[in-house]
Write an enzyme that holds these catalytic residues in place. Structure first.
Site, PDB file in Angstrom:
ATOM      1  N   ARG A   1     -33.295  36.207-112.837  1.00  0.00           N
ATOM      2  CA  ARG A   1     -32.789  36.982-113.736  1.00  0.00           C
ATOM      3  C   ARG A   1     -31.828  38.192-113.119  1.00  0.00           C
ATOM      4  O   ARG A   1     -32.509  38.370-111.867  1.00  0.00           O
ATOM      5  CB  ARG A   1     -34.361  37.886-114.190  1.00  0.00           C
ATOM      6  N   GLU A   8     -26.460  41.554-119.024  1.00  0.00           N
ATOM      7  CA  GLU A   8     -25.999  40.530-119.827  1.00  0.00           C
ATOM      8  C   GLU A   8     -25.790  40.767-121.502  1.00  0.00           C
ATOM      9  O   GLU A   8     -26.720  41.848-121.865  1.00  0.00           O
ATOM     10  CB  GLU A   8     -26.640  39.297-119.921  1.00  0.00           C
ATOM     11  N   HIS A  16     -25.371  32.248-117.884  1.00  0.00           N
ATOM     12  CA  HIS A  16     -26.778  31.952-117.906  1.00  0.00           C
ATOM     13  C   HIS A  16     -26.843  30.495-118.680  1.00  0.00           C
ATOM     14  O   HIS A  16     -27.524  30.278-119.499  1.00  0.00           O
ATOM     15  CB  HIS A  16     -27.634  33.082-118.817  1.00  0.00           C
TER      16      HIS A  16
HETATM   17  C1  DGY Z   1     -35.432  30.312-118.809  1.00  0.00           C
HETATM   18  O1  DGY Z   1     -35.695  29.372-119.380  1.00  0.00           O
HETATM   19  O2  DGY Z   1     -35.952  31.412-118.512  1.00  0.00           O
HETATM   20  C2  DGY Z   1     -33.945  30.508-118.422  1.00  0.00           C
HETATM   21  O3  DGY Z   1     -33.276  31.490-117.816  1.00  0.00           O
HETATM   22  C3  DGY Z   1     -33.071  29.780-119.487  1.00  0.00           C
HETATM   23  O4  DGY Z   1     -31.713  29.392-119.011  1.00  0.00           O
END
Ligand code: DGY
Length: 324
Positions: A240, A269, A287
């Protein structure tokens, strides 16, 4: 009994078909963009199940507005930091995610970022397309070897462990790892060595982050951590964005505290920290670590399975609980 499901954005059809075949009424947001908080509350009001995206912020106010009939929030992601789990638990709303089925896709992407940043592949592509190549040169675009190097993995859940396997078995890499507790499996299978974060940062050629976003992991990587790393090191983040202080990463890349970075997740983001995109020594993806046709179909299927189970009064396969 017919139940209402609200899907906050179009997802692969497989899960939608499953929900309909189970006899439920499925409403999908017609807008191909994230919903605002107000739009989400308005559209989801009265639903029995909410199929949410990782950009939908779900808290007590949203849950109360949707109403007391809501039984489950099924997140279309493995991460669930967008949902206030305690608020959901207080209202007896189940929360689920989509683990396992995207593990390999995200680990592949993390490895791709290691290779791309270490071997300057994207920069080389830009260079070639710009017509700058005038012929072979001994010092043109030199990068860092990957095979046989030391990879430091921070967080060895499913994705961190899958990356360790790729690195150790495919690229003969030595694995250092840092986690809340030792991971016997990767120690036994891959010879991975548990160490402090400081030891890992000092001794790794590549560092890849795989922790959830919690109060305790927010800005876990800042100037101090980048200074500890080798000047030849490559830093990769597919977890993240806010786990990393992006301004500090930009400065470390500029100063040469580290060699390069690869990031799939951004601190704010969809905005990038000013100055980051201008740097040659960072590979940036939007992402998309889980963005394969297979993974996204499976995420749709798993989110639907979770909802179908919850609406039958059964325990869904992928319930999540509050992290500390
Ligand atoms: C998730 O599934 O948490 C991922 O970040 C998606 O790409």
């Amino acid at each position: 009994m017919l139940m209402k499901i609200f899907v906050t954005r179009k997802i692969p059809q497989v899960g939608i078909d499953m929900l309909k075949q189970a006899g439920h009424e499925v409403k999908i947001s017609p807008l191909d963009r994230p919903l605002s908080r107000e739009e989400l509350m308005l559209e989801a009001a009265g639903c029995d199940a909410l199929l949410s995206q990782l950009v939908d912020k779900i808290d007590g106010v949203v849950l109360d507005t949707i109403g007391p009939q809501l039984k489950i929030v099924a997140n279309y992601a493995v991460g669930y930091d967008n949902i206030n789990i305690k608020d959901a638990a207080a209202r007896h709303v189940l929360v689920t995610n989509t683990p396992d089925i995207l593990t390999g896709s995200v680990a592949d992407h993390a490895f791709g970022l290691m290779l791309a940043a270490g071997r300057r592949i994207v920069e080389s592509d830009r260079f070639s397309r710009a017509g700058k190549y005038t012929g072979w040169q001994p010092f043109l675009l030199l990068g860092q070897d990957v095979f046989g190097k030391t990879l430091g993995i921070v967080g060895t859940g499913r994705i961190g462990a899958a990356l360790a396997e790729r690195a150790a078995k495919g690229f003969g890499m030595k694995i250092l790892y840092h986690d809340q507790k030792p991971n016997d499996q990767i120690e036994k299978d891959l010879g991975a060595k548990f160490c402090t974060l400081e030891e890992l940062l000092k001794n790794s050629d590549f560092v890849s982050v795989h922790v959830p976003l919690l109060d305790s992991t927010r800005h876990m990587f800042g100037a101090a951590q980048f200074e500890l790393m080798k000047k030849t090191a490559i830093f990769v983040n597919t977890s993240r964005g806010p786990v990393v202080n992006e301004a500090a990463l930009r400065d470390a890349l500029k100063k040469g505290d580290i060699f390069a970075a690869g990031i799939d997740v951004w601190e704010h983001e969809p905005e990038l920290t000013p100055g980051l995109a201008e740097l040659e020594n960072i590979v940036i993806t939007p992402h998309t670590a889980s963005a394969t046709i297979e993974a996204r179909d499976n995420m749709s299927r798993v989110a639907a399975e979770n909802i179908i189970a919850a609406l039958k009064g059964n325990t869904p396969p992928n319930i999540v609980k509050a992290n500390s």
